[in-house]
Design a protein around this motif. Structure first.
Motif, PDB file in Angstrom:
ATOM      1  N   PHE A  83      23.377  29.568 156.636  1.00 13.39           N
ATOM      2  CA  PHE A  83      24.015  30.726 156.018  1.00 13.39           C
ATOM      3  C   PHE A  83      24.439  31.738 157.082  1.00 13.39           C
ATOM      4  CE2 PHE A  83      20.723  29.387 152.875  1.00 13.39           C
ATOM      5  CZ  PHE A  83      21.572  28.977 151.865  1.00 13.39           C
ATOM      6  N   GLU A  84      25.572  32.383 156.820  1.00 10.94           N
ATOM      7  CA  GLU A  84      26.027  33.443 157.729  1.00 10.94           C
ATOM      8  C   GLU A  84      25.979  34.791 157.033  1.00 10.94           C
ATOM      9  OE1 GLU A  84      29.365  32.799 160.468  1.00 10.94           O
ATOM     10  OE2 GLU A  84      30.318  34.535 159.503  1.00 10.94           O
ATOM     11  N   PHE A  85      25.448  35.789 157.752  1.00  8.08           N
ATOM     12  CA  PHE A  85      25.386  37.164 157.272  1.00  8.08           C
ATOM     13  C   PHE A  85      26.112  38.083 158.261  1.00  8.08           C
ATOM     14  CE2 PHE A  85      21.247  35.159 156.055  1.00  8.08           C
ATOM     15  CZ  PHE A  85      21.461  35.105 154.689  1.00  8.08           C
ATOM     16  N   PHE A  86      26.391  39.316 157.807  1.00  7.35           N
ATOM     17  CA  PHE A  86      26.936  40.312 158.725  1.00  7.35           C
ATOM     18  C   PHE A  86      26.018  41.530 158.749  1.00  7.35           C
ATOM     19  CE2 PHE A  86      29.081  41.106 154.621  1.00  7.35           C
ATOM     20  CZ  PHE A  86      28.846  42.469 154.440  1.00  7.35           C
ATOM     21  N   PRO A  87      26.019  42.306 159.846  1.00  8.62           N
ATOM     22  CA  PRO A  87      25.062  43.414 159.975  1.00  8.62           C
ATOM     23  C   PRO A  87      25.342  44.530 158.969  1.00  8.62           C
ATOM     24  CG  PRO A  87      26.622  43.415 161.799  1.00  8.62           C
ATOM     25  CD  PRO A  87      26.836  42.137 161.061  1.00  8.62           C
ATOM     26  N   PRO A  88      24.294  45.082 158.364  1.00  8.23           N
ATOM     27  CA  PRO A  88      24.472  46.142 157.367  1.00  8.23           C
ATOM     28  C   PRO A  88      24.876  47.456 158.022  1.00  8.23           C
ATOM     29  CG  PRO A  88      22.145  45.826 157.835  1.00  8.23           C
ATOM     30  CD  PRO A  88      22.876  44.755 158.596  1.00  8.23           C
ATOM     31  N   ARG A  89      25.550  48.301 157.237  1.00  6.62           N
ATOM     32  CA  ARG A  89      26.029  49.580 157.752  1.00  6.62           C
ATOM     33  C   ARG A  89      25.263  50.776 157.195  1.00  6.62           C
ATOM     34  NH1 ARG A  89      32.540  48.337 157.122  1.00  6.62           N
ATOM     35  NH2 ARG A  89      32.646  46.707 158.726  1.00  6.62           N
ATOM     36  N   SER A  90      24.295  50.517 156.329  1.00  3.82           N
ATOM     37  CA  SER A  90      23.511  51.602 155.735  1.00  3.82           C
ATOM     38  C   SER A  90      22.143  51.064 155.370  1.00  3.82           C
ATOM     39  CB  SER A  90      24.209  52.147 154.482  1.00  3.82           C
ATOM     40  OG  SER A  90      24.220  51.158 153.460  1.00  3.82           O
ATOM     41  N   ASP A  91      21.233  51.978 155.052  1.00  3.62           N
ATOM     42  CA  ASP A  91      19.891  51.559 154.640  1.00  3.62           C
ATOM     43  C   ASP A  91      19.953  50.730 153.366  1.00  3.62           C
ATOM     44  OD1 ASP A  91      18.855  52.885 156.801  1.00  3.62           O
ATOM     45  OD2 ASP A  91      18.225  54.660 155.680  1.00  3.62           O
ATOM     46  N   GLU A  92      20.819  51.130 152.440  1.00  2.06           N
ATOM     47  CA  GLU A  92      20.942  50.396 151.183  1.00  2.06           C
ATOM     48  C   GLU A  92      21.493  48.994 151.433  1.00  2.06           C
ATOM     49  OE1 GLU A  92      20.210  49.761 147.329  1.00  2.06           O
ATOM     50  OE2 GLU A  92      19.725  51.597 148.435  1.00  2.06           O
ATOM     51  N   ALA A  93      22.483  48.909 152.322  1.00  6.44           N
ATOM     52  CA  ALA A  93      23.051  47.599 152.645  1.00  6.44           C
ATOM     53  C   ALA A  93      22.022  46.717 153.348  1.00  6.44           C
ATOM     54  CB  ALA A  93      24.287  47.770 153.526  1.00  6.44           C
ATOM     55  N   GLU A  94      21.139  47.329 154.129  1.00  8.89           N
ATOM     56  CA  GLU A  94      20.088  46.562 154.794  1.00  8.89           C
ATOM     57  C   GLU A  94      19.124  45.967 153.767  1.00  8.89           C
ATOM     58  OE1 GLU A  94      16.710  46.966 158.311  1.00  8.89           O
ATOM     59  OE2 GLU A  94      17.890  48.701 157.718  1.00  8.89           O
ATOM     60  N   LYS A  95      18.787  46.744 152.747  1.00  8.03           N
ATOM     61  CA  LYS A  95      17.914  46.230 151.693  1.00  8.03           C
ATOM     62  C   LYS A  95      18.570  45.048 150.983  1.00  8.03           C
ATOM     63  CE  LYS A  95      15.652  50.671 150.740  1.00  8.03           C
ATOM     64  NZ  LYS A  95      15.486  51.766 149.736  1.00  8.03           N
ATOM     65  N   THR A  96      19.873  45.175 150.719  1.00  7.65           N
ATOM     66  CA  THR A  96      20.601  44.085 150.068  1.00  7.65           C
ATOM     67  C   THR A  96      20.594  42.837 150.937  1.00  7.65           C
ATOM     68  OG1 THR A  96      22.057  45.623 148.885  1.00  7.65           O
ATOM     69  CG2 THR A  96      22.852  43.367 149.167  1.00  7.65           C
TER      70      THR A  96
END
Length: 308
Positions: free
Chosen positions: A18-31
């Motif tokens: 699986f490929e992911f991309f780095p989150p841009r916010s705390d909420e995106a990090e949780k997701t």
């Protein structure tokens, strides 16, 4: 390859990454972490974390990749590009990956930070992905994946020149190639046959994009030169106005693509998740991959952490 290749018996079990991309916010990090933990239950070979154009997400990519190691216990591959950095700076990122337990790098030339701009090597940097692969080999015994383009890289002089470049990357020490996404099985199968005819023996893993947003997918395809056939566009027409139906239809399309590839001997699939779990998890189920229970998944991660 002929226009109608003879199908063969598919392997009993598919393998996925699986490929992911780095989150841009705390909420995106949780997701992201929630998605990664859900998909870890399918036992991926590895998960990868992208690296923004021009190295624009360098710190976030490093942090997110390290967090994936801790959160999932799954082998993690960190993306690394040549853009906008000297060899010393790129090498420092590679060593940082190694220091946080990452033993696999997806080595890419990378795109310029300015969309549409031509790639220009840093005066003291790696000039291309083949040089980057060779440089990584001198740093540590990384597993190394590189990119392949079934429909030819937009900047390549010709399909043959693009294939020659792929061979240089593999000859420099890469382990496998992962393709850009595509939308018809013939696209990948023809490319696989051409690569074999050129003497390329390393594994070539198809990149699969479960479409989460039709307009976004069309933009992505235009940027990288991925052809969306008229029949597919008709199937997708109007689906962005009906998200539940869109999810069902696009997952079925991705599953059908993978099923055809499996009938022609493809065992490995690299899934571009866009940090979303639902479509990727559904695709894994349709590939016949059982998901471990939450308890099993947690116990497996704990064992890997202890063993590390």
């Amino acid at each position: 390859m002929t226009d109608s290749p003879s199908p063969i018996v598919p392997p009993a079990t598919a393998r996925v990454s699986f490929e992911f991309f780095p989150p841009r916010s705390d909420e995106a990090e949780k997701t992201l972490m929630g998605t990664a933990q859900k998909l870890a239950a399918f036992g991926p070979e590895f998960v990868s974390m992208t690296y923004g154009a021009g190295g624009s997400t360098r710190e976030r990519s490093l942090q997110a990749a390290a967090a994936l190691v801790r959160a999932t216990g799954t082998p993690v591959a960190g993306h690394l590009t040549c853009v906008g950095a000297s060899r010393e700076e790129v090498n420092a990122v590679a060593r940082a990956y190694w220091d946080c337990g990452i033993r696999h790098i997806v080595a890419l030339r990378g795109d310029a930070a300015e969309p549409g701009s031509a790639f220009t090597p840093h005066p003291a940097g790696y000039r291309n992905a083949a040089e980057l692969v060779a440089g990584l080999r001198a740093i540590a015994p990384f597993e190394i994946s590189v990119a392949a383009y079934p429909e030819t890289h937009p900047e390549a002089a010709s399909p043959q020149a693009d294939l020659d470049n792929l061979r240089r990357k593999l000859d420099a020490g890469a382990t496998r190639a992962i393709t850009q996404f595509f939308f018809t099985p013939e696209t990948f199968l023809r490319f696989r046959d051409k690569a074999a005819g050129a003497g390329i023996t390393a594994p070539i893993v198809p990149g699969i994009l479960p479409i989460a947003n039709v307009a976004q997918a069309r933009r992505f395809a235009a940027q990288c030169g991925a052809h969306m056939p008229p029949e597919l566009l008709r199937q997708l027409d109007g689906l962005d106005a009906d998200p539940p139906l869109r999810a069902e239809v696009t997952t079925a399309i991705a599953a059908q693509l993978c099923a055809t590839l499996r009938r022609h001997g493809v065992e490995d699939f690299h899934i571009y998740t866009l940090n979303r779990a639902l479509s990727s998890a559904a695709l894994c189920r349709l590939l016949g991959l059982p998901a471990a229970s939450a308890a099993q998944s947690t116990a497996g991660r704990a064992r890997q952490v202890v063993q590390a």
